[in-house]
Design an enzyme around this catalytic site. Structure first.
Site, PDB file in Angstrom:
ATOM      1  N   GLU A  22     -26.298   6.443  10.623  1.00 43.45           N
ATOM      2  CA  GLU A  22     -25.784   6.376  11.989  1.00 43.45           C
ATOM      3  C   GLU A  22     -26.241   7.560  12.832  1.00 43.45           C
ATOM      4  OE1 GLU A  22     -21.612   4.161  12.235  1.00 43.45           O
ATOM      5  OE2 GLU A  22     -21.542   5.866  10.841  1.00 43.45           O
ATOM      6  N   TYR A  54     -16.285   5.936  41.388  1.00 42.45           N
ATOM      7  CA  TYR A  54     -16.410   5.355  40.055  1.00 42.45           C
ATOM      8  C   TYR A  54     -17.847   5.337  39.560  1.00 42.45           C
ATOM      9  CZ  TYR A  54     -16.599   1.187  43.079  1.00 42.45           C
ATOM     10  OH  TYR A  54     -16.875   0.297  44.080  1.00 42.45           O
ATOM     11  N   GLU A  74     -12.402   9.236  17.977  1.00 44.98           N
ATOM     12  CA  GLU A  74     -11.268  10.068  18.404  1.00 44.98           C
ATOM     13  C   GLU A  74     -11.752  11.342  19.096  1.00 44.98           C
ATOM     14  OE1 GLU A  74      -9.893   7.660  14.806  1.00 44.98           O
ATOM     15  OE2 GLU A  74     -11.733   8.652  15.444  1.00 44.98           O
ATOM     16  N   LYS A  99     -16.283   0.324  19.413  1.00 48.85           N
ATOM     17  CA  LYS A  99     -17.581   0.321  18.741  1.00 48.85           C
ATOM     18  C   LYS A  99     -17.806  -1.090  18.183  1.00 48.85           C
ATOM     19  CE  LYS A  99     -20.036   2.941  15.168  1.00 48.85           C
ATOM     20  NZ  LYS A  99     -19.874   4.002  14.168  1.00 48.85           N
TER      21      LYS A  99
END
Length: 118
Positions: A22, A54, A74, A99
């Site tokens: 990854e 935005y 996290e 994810k």
């Protein structure tokens, strides 16, 4: 104040994850944001200068996560929430990072946090 500005389904391509493979590829993260913002002024003036930008928030989400290259969602959520609150003066936000494809039998996995005072 109950006003919010929403950004939903923002896709950011970055390095994310804990496994060796990854750290060598990019993957998509999907970001949803709900941010407290007093929309009365821009609602009255119809002036973009009075609104929460935005497009700028979306760009900051992308640059933050791409530079951070988090191992854990996290960690990405905490760093991103702090950056957005500090840089845009957002007093409260709800942030979800998903994810897709991380678990073969789930559409996505992710985390959701709320930070600040509404």
């Amino acid at each position: 104040m109950a006003d919010t500005v929403l950004i939903e389904g923002l896709v950011v391509e970055t390095v994310v994850g804990v496994y060796d493979w990854e750290r060598e590829v990019t993957q998509d993260l999907v970001i949803d944001l709900e941010m407290a913002w007093d929309n009365r002024v821009p609602g009255r003036t119809d002036d973009v200068a009075d609104a929460l930008d935005y497009a700028a928030v979306s760009a900051r989400v992308e640059t933050c996560l791409q530079a951070l290259r988090p191992q854990l969602l996290e960690h990405g959520a905490e760093v991103l929430a702090k950056a957005l609150q500090d840089e845009f003066g957002i007093t409260w936000l709800r942030l979800a990072i998903r994810k897709p494809g991380a678990v073969p039998t789930a559409q996505a996995v992710g985390v959701q946090i709320e930070r600040g005072v509404r």
